[in-house]
Scaffold this active site. Structure first.
Site, PDB file in Angstrom:
ATOM      1  N   ASP A 215      -7.920  -5.575   0.133  1.00  0.00           N
ATOM      2  CA  ASP A 215      -8.395  -6.448  -0.940  1.00  0.00           C
ATOM      3  C   ASP A 215      -7.951  -7.898  -0.788  1.00  0.00           C
ATOM      4  O   ASP A 215      -8.431  -8.764  -1.519  1.00  0.00           O
ATOM      5  CB  ASP A 215      -7.905  -5.918  -2.296  1.00  0.00           C
ATOM      6  CG  ASP A 215      -8.548  -4.589  -2.638  1.00  0.00           C
ATOM      7  OD1 ASP A 215      -9.764  -4.492  -2.482  1.00  0.00           O
ATOM      8  OD2 ASP A 215      -7.830  -3.658  -3.042  1.00  0.00           O
TER       9      ASP A 215
ATOM     10  N   HIS B  42       0.845  -1.190   0.000  1.00  0.00           N
ATOM     11  CA  HIS B  42       0.000   0.000   0.000  1.00  0.00           C
ATOM     12  C   HIS B  42       0.875   1.232   0.000  1.00  0.00           C
ATOM     13  O   HIS B  42       1.922   1.248   0.641  1.00  0.00           O
ATOM     14  CB  HIS B  42      -0.918   0.012   1.238  1.00  0.00           C
ATOM     15  CG  HIS B  42      -2.075   0.939   1.081  1.00  0.00           C
ATOM     16  ND1 HIS B  42      -1.983   2.275   1.364  1.00  0.00           N
ATOM     17  CD2 HIS B  42      -3.331   0.717   0.637  1.00  0.00           C
ATOM     18  CE1 HIS B  42      -3.154   2.839   1.098  1.00  0.00           C
ATOM     19  NE2 HIS B  42      -3.988   1.923   0.661  1.00  0.00           N
TER      20      HIS B  42
END
Ligand code: CMC
Length: 439
Positions: A373, A315
């Site tokens: 996710d 991320h």
């Protein structure tokens, strides 16, 4: 750095251009939390240069009071409230109210909001024709981009962005209609009749009804599944200035109508580096197949010559853990337990992959952790949602974040059209010859 009296700061940063010896001083502005920012708006005027930051790695693009992330500590706050508490104590619609209006609603405020939203759940009947223009095998995200953008052709009375009332109606319409748009995209792919919304159901329940109900027999929404869906919607509701939100803001900065801007946001979300990662995770787990192959795929992910990445890992902001991923993993176990799924090979494979990656020097050095996710696709699958609909669910959830951020931008008196500059590396000026003279 020296003292300054600029609002929100008492410090400055001085930049010296070594080539000319020119100096300029800029305010260092502090927010409520997070690192300060250097306000470089006068940089070009003072020093005649721009900043260069592809991917906006070190650039704050706006002032916002909606969402705060501390990526090193794994903290996510909406309007100051930790995501863990919002998931525990609130419904998605309460979080929508919070993101849009800044405070959690009391019961009377919530009842009014909920009724206002449910007033807008239907889609214009003529939109059936638009759906029918798509191929049956169209990806539902393609349909989402098209139908969300087409709303501006149907709801003219809420496209004047300078009218606060119209902005509010457009915001309610987007939140209310996205589950219907998504449900119909799914139904269209199946060749089943479109299901109309049921306004006596909660937001997540109604969404599930439009996905899985059909006219010939009663469909009762499983409350466990509805609660899990609601929680998933909260976890995806907003995430400050990510790619799709920045896309919505940038589109909106030109004065474009909100429906067009949300359509642009959906397009950005679709990419596998962003919301499309949930679909990509399942495809990747399918490719890996079983635990014996994990090392081979981890090796591929580490190879700089190979474009393969572990989807659902890494991320831009979270460099410790993604708090949403933690809740998602817990929810995943709870949902599987409550649905009586004793063993889910994909979940076991995902957990084994997570373990191996988290112990690997490559992932440790780069601070790569599972993101939201990584586990969401496994829950979606357990809930009976087909893979191509995963990113659509993300879009339904993120709509409130997009529209809240869009409203904040429109109301910001310092807002200007978004217009980045560039480092030009093309040809210098040259002359164009007619075609017959060219070699
Ligand atoms: N697998 C293997 N290596 C990775 C991964 C990954 N998933 N993510 C980053 N890296 C490596 C990358 O190759 C680079 O290595 P090096 O320094 O040797 O060149 C280093 O880690 C830094 O990566 P980056 O691409 O510069 O980082 P970024 O902040 O630009 O990208 C990201 C962030 C999320 C796009 C990226 O981590 C990624 O592609 N992850 C997989 C896709 C994914 O799961 N996306 C969902 C993000 S969370 C939800 C959302 O935003 O919608």
């Amino acid at each position: 750095m020296s003292e300054d009296t600029t609002k929100g700061t008492n410090k400055t940063v001085t930049i010296t251009d070594d080539s000319t010896g020119k100096q300029a001083t800029f305010p260092l502005v502090t927010g409520t939390d997070g690192p300060p920012v250097i306000d470089i708006r006068r940089l070009y005027a003072e020093l005649g240069c721009f900043t260069y930051d592809p991917g906006f790695i070190a650039t704050g693009s706006c002032e916002s009071n909606i969402t705060f992330i501390d990526g090193d500590k794994g903290i996510l706050l909406h309007r100051g409230y930790p995501i863990e508490q919002l998931v525990r104590h609130c419904s998605h619609l309460e979080v929508c109210y919070l993101l849009l209006k800044g405070e959690l609603p009391n019961q009377a405020q919530f009842d009014k909001f909920s009724s206002d939203i449910t007033n807008h759940t239907m889609l214009h009947e003529q939109l059936h024709n638009l759906y029918r223009g798509f191929r049956r095998d169209a990806h539902p995200m393609a349909i989402m981009c098209g139908v969300a953008g087409a709303l501006s052709a149907f709801y003219h009375d809420s496209t004047d962005i300078n009218d606060p009332y119209q902005r509010m109606v457009a915001s309610y319409r987007m939140i209310a209609k996205m589950p219907t748009i998504a449900g119909w995209a799914y139904k269209y792919s199946l060749g089943q009749p479109f299901m109309y919304p049921k306004n006596d159901l909660g937001y997540a329940e109604n969404f599930l009804w439009m996905l899985f109900g059909h006219p010939c027999e009663e469909y009762l929404v499983n409350p466990v599944i509805a609660r899990a869906m609601d929680r998933i919607l909260i976890l995806h509701a907003d995430h400050e200035q990510n790619a799709s939100t920045s896309t919505v803001r940038l589109s909106g900065s030109s004065g474009a109508n909100p429906f067009a801007c949300i359509s642009a946001g959906i397009a950005s979300l679709w990419g596998p580096a962003h919301g499309g990662a949930n679909e990509a995770v399942l495809k990747m787990l399918g490719q890996i197949g079983n635990k014996a192959n994990i090392n081979e795929f981890v090796k591929k992910a580490k190879d700089p010559e190979d474009p393969f990445r572990i989807m659902g890992f890494g991320h831009r902001v979270y460099k410790n853990f993604d708090p949403r991923a933690k809740i998602m993993q817990k929810t995943c176990h709870e949902v599987l337990n409550e649905l009586g799924v004793e063993s889910e090979p994909l979940l076991e494979l995902a957990m084994a992959l997570e373990r191996i990656a988290l112990e690997d020097e490559y992932f440790i050095e780069r601070k790569l952790y599972p993101n939201v996710d990584f586990y969401s696709g496994i829950i979606f699958r357990a809930l009976g949602i087909p893979t191509t609909m995963f990113t659509v669910l993300f879009a339904v959830a993120r709509t409130v974040g997009w529209i809240a951020q869009w409203n904040e931008m429109i109301e910001d008196p310092t807002q200007k059209i978004g217009r980045p500059r560039q480092l030009y590396t093309g040809s210098k000026r040259r002359d164009a010859a007619p075609i017959e003279e060219r070699q």
